[in-house]
Design an enzyme around this catalytic site. Structure first.
Site, PDB file in Angstrom:
ATOM      1  N   HIS A 120      15.672  59.579 -15.079  1.00  0.00           N
ATOM      2  CA  HIS A 120      16.617  60.462 -14.381  1.00  0.00           C
ATOM      3  C   HIS A 120      16.787  61.799 -15.105  1.00  0.00           C
ATOM      4  CE1 HIS A 120      18.485  56.718 -12.252  1.00  0.00           C
ATOM      5  NE2 HIS A 120      17.454  57.190 -11.609  1.00  0.00           N
ATOM      6  N   ASN A 214      23.055  41.746 -20.671  1.00  0.00           N
ATOM      7  CA  ASN A 214      24.123  42.382 -19.889  1.00  0.00           C
ATOM      8  C   ASN A 214      25.340  41.442 -19.920  1.00  0.00           C
ATOM      9  OD1 ASN A 214      25.675  43.465 -17.613  1.00  0.00           O
ATOM     10  ND2 ASN A 214      23.773  44.469 -16.972  1.00  0.00           N
TER      11      ASN A 214
HETATM   12  P1  OAD Z   1      25.752  51.228 -14.235  1.00  0.00           P
HETATM   13  O1  OAD Z   1      27.012  51.892 -14.653  1.00  0.00           O
HETATM   14  O2  OAD Z   1      25.495  51.074 -12.788  1.00  0.00           O
HETATM   15  O3  OAD Z   1      25.670  49.772 -14.889  1.00  0.00           O
HETATM   16  C1  OAD Z   1      25.955  49.562 -16.240  1.00  0.00           C
HETATM   17  C2  OAD Z   1      25.595  48.131 -16.573  1.00  0.00           C
HETATM   18  O4  OAD Z   1      25.794  47.947 -17.949  1.00  0.00           O
HETATM   19  C3  OAD Z   1      26.437  47.086 -15.838  1.00  0.00           C
HETATM   20  O5  OAD Z   1      25.593  46.079 -15.306  1.00  0.00           O
HETATM   21  C4  OAD Z   1      27.344  46.518 -16.948  1.00  0.00           C
HETATM   22  O6  OAD Z   1      27.643  45.142 -16.765  1.00  0.00           O
HETATM   23  C5  OAD Z   1      26.461  46.717 -18.169  1.00  0.00           C
HETATM   24  N1  OAD Z   1      27.181  46.863 -19.455  1.00  0.00           N
HETATM   25  C6  OAD Z   1      28.436  47.320 -19.692  1.00  0.00           C
HETATM   26  N2  OAD Z   1      28.689  47.335 -21.020  1.00  0.00           N
HETATM   27  C7  OAD Z   1      27.578  46.871 -21.631  1.00  0.00           C
HETATM   28  C8  OAD Z   1      27.215  46.656 -23.000  1.00  0.00           C
HETATM   29  N3  OAD Z   1      28.037  46.930 -24.023  1.00  0.00           N
HETATM   30  N4  OAD Z   1      25.967  46.171 -23.253  1.00  0.00           N
HETATM   31  C9  OAD Z   1      25.106  45.903 -22.245  1.00  0.00           C
HETATM   32  N5  OAD Z   1      25.398  46.092 -20.944  1.00  0.00           N
HETATM   33  C10 OAD Z   1      26.609  46.583 -20.633  1.00  0.00           C
HETATM   34  O7  OAD Z   1      24.567  52.034 -14.973  1.00  0.00           O
HETATM   35  P2  OAD Z   1      23.034  52.139 -14.559  1.00  0.00           P
HETATM   36  O8  OAD Z   1      22.487  50.845 -14.122  1.00  0.00           O
HETATM   37  O9  OAD Z   1      22.369  52.841 -15.676  1.00  0.00           O
HETATM   38  O10 OAD Z   1      21.956  57.774 -11.804  1.00  0.00           O
HETATM   39  O11 OAD Z   1      23.118  53.121 -13.320  1.00  0.00           O
HETATM   40  C11 OAD Z   1      21.961  53.569 -12.724  1.00  0.00           C
HETATM   41  C12 OAD Z   1      22.123  54.982 -12.252  1.00  0.00           C
HETATM   42  O12 OAD Z   1      23.303  55.117 -11.451  1.00  0.00           O
HETATM   43  C13 OAD Z   1      22.365  55.996 -13.350  1.00  0.00           C
HETATM   44  O13 OAD Z   1      21.197  56.405 -14.009  1.00  0.00           O
HETATM   45  C14 OAD Z   1      22.980  57.145 -12.606  1.00  0.00           C
HETATM   46  C15 OAD Z   1      23.957  56.369 -11.766  1.00  0.00           C
HETATM   47  O14 OAD Z   1      24.334  56.936 -10.579  1.00  0.00           O
HETATM   48  C16 OAD Z   1      21.969  59.090 -11.572  1.00  0.00           C
HETATM   49  O15 OAD Z   1      22.849  59.798 -12.012  1.00  0.00           O
HETATM   50  C17 OAD Z   1      20.831  59.586 -10.749  1.00  0.00           C
END
Ligand code: OAD
Length: 247
Positions: A120, A214
């Site tokens: 991204h 996760n």
């Molecule tokens: P999300 O915010 O959607 O998901 C974060 C994930 O991390 C969740 O599944 C949580 O359960 C997990 N989580 C939280 N704390 C954690 C920890 N300490 N260790 C491990 N896991 C943990 O983030 P992304 O999946 O990265 O895109 O989101 C994908 C995209 O959505 C981003 O890149 C962004 C957003 O809109 C754009 O901006 C284009």
């Protein structure tokens, strides 16, 4: 959980080419908010109002002051945690080849990974919307919002907004890396944003083992992942790495 950590260390020891797919969760222990879930950024803001390219084009000053300014302040001082460091150690051990990250915070490179695909884009750079000149984000003066290029053009993060395409090179290289690995670590992503969430599917279809780290289940859990180790990325990676290093 201990059994799964041992299993992951065994699987990593047996693997020849590990690729990681990471998301916002891996940076939570570095003090960076995730997007979804409790305490997530999208609880505070509507992504269509602050993270869509149309919103930025309509009113760049508003998007800068609502979101980008705070993001700059957080990311300017953030540092890698044990989750990032664990992946860097795996590269140093010649196990892991590539990190595909949805994050724009640059923390994998700061931890020492050398092949990081920024799916991204990156917040480390700001790009002039008129002449395309690139600036290092830490050097950008935000006393005036939106900040401007020396040519007068407005600066924008060199990252992908909703409504924009994934950089072709990142897409192509990620798909290739996913198809070539024999083990994929999927760390801290909700796996709901496409096409990033397809990478574990490509890896699985090519015969790779998929390990998720996760605290919550995701759409990949029990469907694509071989197993989920539930917990914080830093703590789990520490457990896995100490088992792997003591073998
Ligand atoms: P999300 O915010 O959607 O998901 C974060 C994930 O991390 C969740 O599944 C949580 O359960 C997990 N989580 C939280 N704390 C954690 C920890 N300490 N260790 C491990 N896991 C943990 O983030 P992304 O999946 O990265 O895109 O989101 C994908 C995209 O959505 C981003 O890149 C962004 C957003 O809109 C754009 O901006 C284009």
């Amino acid at each position: 959980m201990d059994d799964l950590i041992k299993q992951a260390a065994d699987d990593l020891a047996a693997a020849r080419n590990v690729v990681a797919l990471t998301g916002a969760g891996i940076s939570v222990e570095s003090g960076i908010m995730p997007f979804r879930g409790k305490g997530g950024l999208w609880e505070k803001y509507d992504p269509m109002e602050v993270a869509h390219i149309d919103a930025f084009m309509r009113d760049p000053a508003r998007v800068w002051s609502l979101l980008v300014k705070d993001m700059k302040e957080t990311l300017d001082t953030a540092s890698p945690n044990d989750g990032h460091k664990g992946l860097a150690k795996l590269e140093a051990m010649e196990k892991l080849s590539t990190v595909i990250t949805q994050n724009i915070d640059g923390l994998h490179q700061a931890a020492g990974n050398t092949d990081v695909i920024e799916f991204h884009g990156s917040f480390a750079r700001q790009r002039c919307m008129d002449c395309n000149q690139i600036y290092d984000t830490r050097e950008v003066d935000i006393s005036e919002i939106p900040p401007r290029c020396s040519c007068g053009g407005i600066l924008r993060p060199d990252a992908v907004f909703f409504g924009e395409m994934i950089p072709q090179d990142a897409m192509w290289r990620s798909r290739q890396a996913a198809c070539d690995c024999d083990l994929m670590l999927v760390v801290g992503t909700s796996a709901v944003v496409q096409p990033a969430a397809l990478m574990p599917v490509y890896a699985k279809e090519s015969g790779a083992k998929i390990i998720e780290i996760n605290p919550e289940k995701t759409p990949l859990t029990h469907e694509i992942s071989d197993y989920l180790i539930m917990g914080q990325a830093g703590e789990i990676m520490n457990g896995i790495m100490s088992r792997l290093e003591s073998r």
